[in-house]
Motif scaffolding. Structure first.
Motif, short mmCIF file in Angstrom:
data_model
loop_
_atom_site.label_atom_id
_atom_site.label_comp_id
_atom_site.label_asym_id
_atom_site.label_seq_id
_atom_site.Cartn_x
_atom_site.Cartn_y
_atom_site.Cartn_z
N TRP A 1 -25.10 -20.63 7.82
CA TRP A 1 -24.05 -19.66 7.54
C TRP A 1 -24.03 -19.25 6.08
CZ3 TRP A 1 -22.96 -17.18 11.54
CH2 TRP A 1 -22.86 -17.81 12.79
N CYS A 2 -24.46 -20.12 5.21
CA CYS A 2 -24.62 -19.72 3.80
C CYS A 2 -25.66 -18.62 3.68
CB CYS A 2 -25.04 -20.93 2.95
SG CYS A 2 -23.74 -22.18 2.74
N LEU A 3 -26.76 -18.77 4.40
CA LEU A 3 -27.81 -17.75 4.37
C LEU A 3 -27.31 -16.42 4.92
CD1 LEU A 3 -30.81 -19.97 5.55
CD2 LEU A 3 -30.76 -18.65 3.42
N VAL A 4 -26.56 -16.47 6.01
CA VAL A 4 -26.02 -15.24 6.60
C VAL A 4 -25.09 -14.53 5.61
CG1 VAL A 4 -24.51 -14.34 8.42
CG2 VAL A 4 -26.25 -16.04 8.98
N ALA A 5 -24.19 -15.29 4.99
CA ALA A 5 -23.24 -14.70 4.05
C ALA A 5 -23.95 -14.11 2.83
CB ALA A 5 -22.23 -15.76 3.60
N PHE A 6 -24.90 -14.85 2.28
CA PHE A 6 -25.63 -14.35 1.12
C PHE A 6 -26.40 -13.09 1.46
CE2 PHE A 6 -26.01 -17.82 -2.31
CZ PHE A 6 -24.77 -18.36 -1.99
N GLY A 7 -27.05 -13.05 2.63
CA GLY A 7 -27.82 -11.87 3.03
C GLY A 7 -26.96 -10.63 3.14
N ALA A 8 -25.75 -10.78 3.70
CA ALA A 8 -24.86 -9.63 3.84
C ALA A 8 -24.40 -9.11 2.48
CB ALA A 8 -23.65 -10.03 4.69
N VAL A 9 -24.09 -10.01 1.56
CA VAL A 9 -23.66 -9.59 0.21
C VAL A 9 -24.80 -8.87 -0.52
CG1 VAL A 9 -22.89 -10.42 -2.04
CG2 VAL A 9 -21.91 -11.40 0.04
N ILE A 10 -26.03 -9.38 -0.37
CA ILE A 10 -27.17 -8.73 -1.02
C ILE A 10 -27.33 -7.30 -0.52
CG2 ILE A 10 -29.69 -8.77 -1.30
CD1 ILE A 10 -29.45 -11.86 -0.87
N ALA A 11 -27.18 -7.12 0.80
CA ALA A 11 -27.32 -5.77 1.37
C ALA A 11 -26.31 -4.81 0.75
CB ALA A 11 -27.14 -5.83 2.88
N LEU A 12 -25.06 -5.24 0.62
CA LEU A 12 -24.02 -4.38 0.06
C LEU A 12 -24.28 -4.07 -1.41
CD1 LEU A 12 -21.28 -2.95 0.23
CD2 LEU A 12 -20.19 -5.15 -0.27
N CYS A 13 -24.56 -5.10 -2.20
CA CYS A 13 -24.78 -4.88 -3.64
C CYS A 13 -26.03 -4.07 -3.89
CB CYS A 13 -24.86 -6.22 -4.36
SG CYS A 13 -23.32 -7.16 -4.36
N GLY A 14 -27.06 -4.29 -3.09
CA GLY A 14 -28.29 -3.54 -3.26
C GLY A 14 -28.12 -2.07 -2.94
N LEU A 15 -27.31 -1.78 -1.92
CA LEU A 15 -27.04 -0.38 -1.58
C LEU A 15 -26.29 0.31 -2.71
CD1 LEU A 15 -27.27 1.80 0.57
CD2 LEU A 15 -25.12 0.98 1.53
#
Length: 450
Positions: free
Chosen positions: A323-337
């Motif tokens: 779940w840490c990986l899932v949360a980090f991946g979602a945040v990266i997508a938002l910040c990268g966009l």
């Protein structure tokens, strides 16, 4: 049955000077792996002016480098099983250092491409071996934390390289070569070799119980001298010594599931991360920023990388890694966009900083998570193949990004990269197994995890 009980004997050790020296050695290798991985990205804007190369040619060189990473990962899994974790770690680190040194003397794009492919093979091979080595040498309760600690120190190589590049690349027509000389300093890893021990779990998996016993006794003697009497380890569980692993092993159900899952994890991480790190300097330069400013802005964003690895060290053994990986991946997508939707220098640095922070945390979590899905028999092969396929996927990634840039513009690149991160997070959320419960000798036996 003869058994050295390596898993339980290592798991009950308190953290000692032995573990700290091992951490320092692995961190040094990681430092120059991360230092070297983006050297081409930081010199590419200058080579556009000096050699007249195009964005498409940069894409081809980058793509070939990931083919090299795939080859290196697969070869590393074989070397780690055949030579041992320690010897494989030494040789793969020397490999990328030597070819980075050769890159400094390249005379055209073709020669630089060849040297970068060989360097990339060494970089990826070293990573696979280091992940396995840390997994097998540290107690299960803290191995995630120490994997992250190694990345915290190692990832400093990324901003160090970017800051060095921002200072030396603009100096004159040949100063870009100094960036590759810097990457070659990883050769000094040989100074740590006498302080490292071979994995007793590797010896045990080969039936070399006397060798495993000798290493375990030596480690225990040193730790006991520093920390006092050691508790008794849990009793071993007798099991048949595993046969030599072959590629066909990964087709069995207990290995196929985690291999496919980790392939998705590393494919989306590879395309997502290198989409940012490899292309940001060049795309910013193409959008009107000077070479000096584009490299400098990217250098500032990578300062977040060590903090991200440190953040991972705080959560990796406290919360479920999946779940840490899932949360980090979602945040990266938002910040990268958001990074791709702004041309304000301050916002570029802020969102780029957040991308680097959470991505490096994601990588540290992934390094701890991946080998835990396999037993000793399949660990090297499964980790190497899935990581290698992830890197191979980015042979296509740069070509896709170049095509998107030419056809639909700068911002479409970042929509694509954000979508990649979200896809990886979704698949991991649905199919990823949990790994947080304490690992025991029983958990080291082959099992279906997906």
């Amino acid at each position: 049955m003869q058994h050295s009980n390596a898993v339980n004997r290592l798991n009950r050790l308190p953290i000692s000077r032995f573990h700290k020296i091992t951490l320092l050695a692995v961190s040094f290798a990681y430092f120059f792996e991360f230092a070297d991985i983006n050297t081409f990205a930081t010199t590419a804007p200058q080579l556009i002016d000096l050699w007249g190369i195009t964005v498409d040619q940069i894409a081809y060189v980058t793509s070939l480098s990931f083919v090299g990473m795939f080859i290196g990962s697969v070869v590393a899994s074989t070397l780690a099983d055949r030579w041992g974790r320690k010897k494989a770690l030494i040789h793969t680190t020397l490999c990328f250092g030597v070819f980075s040194l050769a890159s400094a003397f390249s005379w055209d794009l073709v020669s630089l491409s060849v040297f970068r492919v060989l360097t990339s093979a060494g970089l990826s091979a070293m990573t696979v071996v280091a992940v396995i080595y840390v997994n097998e040498m540290y107690p299960a309760a803290v191995r995630g934390k120490f994997q992250a600690y190694a990345i915290v120190i190692g990832i400093c190589g990324t901003p160090a390289t970017n800051l060095i590049a921002s200072a030396v690349v603009p100096l004159n027509d040949w100063s870009w070569r100094l960036v590759y000389l810097w990457g070659a300093v990883g050769i000094l890893f040989v100074l740590f070799t006498r302080h490292l021990e071979e994995s007793p779990r590797w010896h045990e998996s080969r039936g070399e119980y006397d060798a495993a016993e000798a290493i375990l006794t030596g480690i225990e003697t040193r730790v006991a001298a520093e920390k006092g009497p050691l508790p008794e380890p849990a009793p071993p569980i007798d099991e048949t010594r595993p046969a030599k692993a072959s590629p066909r092993l990964l087709l069995r159900k207990r290995y196929l599931g985690p291999t496919l899952l980790l392939t998705v994890l590393w494919v989306t991480q590879t395309i997502g991360f290198f989409g940012y790190s490899s292309w940001a300097p060049t795309l910013l330069a193409k959008e009107g920023f000077s070479v000096e400013k584009s490299v400098f802005y990217v250098a500032l964003t990578t300062v977040g990388a060590p903090l991200g690895s440190f953040l991972a060290s705080l959560v990796t053994d406290r919360f479920e890694r999946k779940w840490c990986l899932v949360a980090f991946g979602a945040v990266i997508a938002l910040c990268g966009l958001l990074y791709g939707l702004t041309f304000n220098p301050v916002l570029i640095v802020v969102f780029g900083f957040l991308v680097n922070l959470f991505e490096r945390g994601y990588t540290a979590l992934g390094y701890a998570y991946s080998p835990e899905l396999f037993d000793t028999r399949g660990r090297s092969l499964g980790t190497g193949v899935s990581y290698g396929l992830g890197r191979l996927s980015n042979a296509a990634g740069p070509l896709i990004i170049a095509a998107l840039y030419h056809r639909t513009g700068y911002q479409s690149v970042f929509y694509f990269i954000a979508g990649t991160w979200l896809l990886g997070a979704l698949i991991l959320a649905v199919f990823g197994p949990r790994t947080r419960p304490a690992r025991t000798a029983a958990a080291e036996r082959p099992r279906a995890v997906v």
